[in-house]
Write a protein that holds these residues in place. Structure first.
Motif, short mmCIF file in Angstrom:
data_model
loop_
_atom_site.label_atom_id
_atom_site.label_comp_id
_atom_site.label_asym_id
_atom_site.label_seq_id
_atom_site.Cartn_x
_atom_site.Cartn_y
_atom_site.Cartn_z
N MET A 1 0.85 -1.17 0.00
CA MET A 1 0.00 0.00 0.00
C MET A 1 0.90 1.24 0.00
SD MET A 1 -2.89 1.19 2.83
CE MET A 1 -4.15 0.07 2.31
N THR A 2 0.62 2.14 -0.90
CA THR A 2 1.41 3.37 -0.98
C THR A 2 0.94 4.35 0.10
OG1 THR A 2 -0.09 4.50 -2.50
CG2 THR A 2 1.63 3.10 -3.49
N ASP A 3 1.75 5.37 0.33
CA ASP A 3 1.36 6.40 1.31
C ASP A 3 0.06 7.08 0.88
OD1 ASP A 3 3.52 5.84 2.88
OD2 ASP A 3 4.67 7.61 2.29
N ASP A 4 -0.08 7.33 -0.42
CA ASP A 4 -1.29 7.97 -0.92
C ASP A 4 -2.51 7.08 -0.69
OD1 ASP A 4 -2.59 10.18 -2.27
OD2 ASP A 4 -2.85 8.81 -3.99
N GLN A 5 -2.38 5.80 -0.94
CA GLN A 5 -3.48 4.86 -0.70
C GLN A 5 -3.82 4.81 0.79
OE1 GLN A 5 -1.55 1.48 -2.52
NE2 GLN A 5 -3.02 1.47 -4.21
N LEU A 6 -2.80 4.82 1.63
CA LEU A 6 -3.02 4.80 3.07
C LEU A 6 -3.76 6.05 3.52
CD1 LEU A 6 -2.67 3.52 5.83
CD2 LEU A 6 -0.39 4.57 5.95
N ARG A 7 -3.36 7.20 3.00
CA ARG A 7 -4.04 8.46 3.35
C ARG A 7 -5.51 8.42 2.93
NH1 ARG A 7 1.05 10.72 2.74
NH2 ARG A 7 0.99 10.88 0.48
N LYS A 8 -5.77 7.92 1.74
CA LYS A 8 -7.16 7.84 1.26
C LYS A 8 -7.97 6.88 2.12
CE LYS A 8 -6.24 9.10 -3.52
NZ LYS A 8 -6.14 8.65 -4.90
N TRP A 9 -7.39 5.74 2.45
CA TRP A 9 -8.08 4.76 3.29
C TRP A 9 -8.36 5.36 4.66
CZ3 TRP A 9 -6.62 2.73 7.99
CH2 TRP A 9 -7.43 1.71 8.48
N ALA A 10 -7.35 5.99 5.26
CA ALA A 10 -7.51 6.57 6.59
C ALA A 10 -8.57 7.66 6.59
CB ALA A 10 -6.18 7.13 7.09
N SER A 11 -8.60 8.47 5.56
CA SER A 11 -9.60 9.53 5.44
C SER A 11 -11.01 8.94 5.34
CB SER A 11 -9.30 10.39 4.22
OG SER A 11 -10.29 11.38 4.06
N LYS A 12 -11.15 7.90 4.55
CA LYS A 12 -12.45 7.25 4.38
C LYS A 12 -12.92 6.63 5.70
CE LYS A 12 -14.77 3.62 1.79
NZ LYS A 12 -14.67 2.23 2.09
N VAL A 13 -12.02 5.91 6.37
CA VAL A 13 -12.38 5.26 7.63
C VAL A 13 -12.72 6.30 8.70
CG1 VAL A 13 -11.49 3.83 9.52
CG2 VAL A 13 -11.12 3.15 7.16
N ALA A 14 -11.92 7.35 8.79
CA ALA A 14 -12.19 8.40 9.76
C ALA A 14 -13.54 9.06 9.51
CB ALA A 14 -11.08 9.46 9.72
N SER A 15 -13.86 9.30 8.26
CA SER A 15 -15.15 9.90 7.92
C SER A 15 -16.30 8.99 8.33
CB SER A 15 -15.20 10.17 6.41
OG SER A 15 -16.45 10.69 6.04
N GLU A 16 -16.14 7.70 8.08
CA GLU A 16 -17.19 6.74 8.46
C GLU A 16 -17.37 6.69 9.97
OE1 GLU A 16 -15.90 3.10 6.64
OE2 GLU A 16 -16.41 3.79 4.63
N ILE A 17 -16.27 6.71 10.70
CA ILE A 17 -16.33 6.69 12.17
C ILE A 17 -17.04 7.93 12.69
CG2 ILE A 17 -14.95 6.83 14.28
CD1 ILE A 17 -12.90 4.99 12.86
N VAL A 18 -16.69 9.08 12.16
CA VAL A 18 -17.32 10.33 12.62
C VAL A 18 -18.81 10.33 12.31
CG1 VAL A 18 -17.43 12.83 12.24
CG2 VAL A 18 -15.22 11.71 12.55
N LYS A 19 -19.16 9.88 11.10
CA LYS A 19 -20.58 9.85 10.73
C LYS A 19 -21.36 8.93 11.65
CE LYS A 19 -19.80 10.76 5.86
NZ LYS A 19 -19.72 10.12 4.54
N ARG A 20 -20.79 7.79 11.97
CA ARG A 20 -21.50 6.77 12.73
C ARG A 20 -21.42 7.05 14.24
NH1 ARG A 20 -18.83 2.66 10.44
NH2 ARG A 20 -17.36 2.63 12.16
N GLU A 21 -20.25 6.90 14.82
CA GLU A 21 -20.10 7.04 16.27
C GLU A 21 -20.13 8.50 16.71
OE1 GLU A 21 -19.23 2.97 15.51
OE2 GLU A 21 -18.37 4.73 14.54
N GLY A 22 -19.58 9.38 15.90
CA GLY A 22 -19.59 10.80 16.26
C GLY A 22 -21.00 11.37 16.30
N THR A 23 -21.82 10.98 15.35
CA THR A 23 -23.21 11.44 15.33
C THR A 23 -23.96 10.93 16.54
OG1 THR A 23 -23.24 11.58 12.92
CG2 THR A 23 -25.37 11.41 14.00
N ALA A 24 -23.78 9.65 16.86
CA ALA A 24 -24.46 9.08 18.03
C ALA A 24 -24.03 9.81 19.30
CB ALA A 24 -24.15 7.59 18.13
#
Length: 67
Positions: A1-24
């Protein structure tokens, strides 16, 4: 996994966490429901920890494949 791929993955996962657990958590705080705030805070922490563990394991697997 490249650094760019890792950044994209981390951004996607963080967004999902905020939408789900952050909203709750925000809704629980808005309701001033102390037990729900505690439970939702724990779920947020667990989601973050799981994402870190997933990234770590992916890195270990990628290193093993490269050998």
């Amino acid at each position: 996994m490249t650094d760019d791929q890792l950044r994209k993955w981390a951004s996607k996962v963080a967004s999902e966490i905020v939408k789900r657990e952050g909203t709750a958590l925000a809704l629980s705080a808005s309701d001033r429901d102390e037990s729900a705030i505690e439970a939702d805070s724990n779920l947020l922490g667990i989601a973050i920890a799981q994402a870190v563990i997933e990234a770590y394991r992916a890195g270990i697997a990628a290193m093993a494949i490269q050998k």
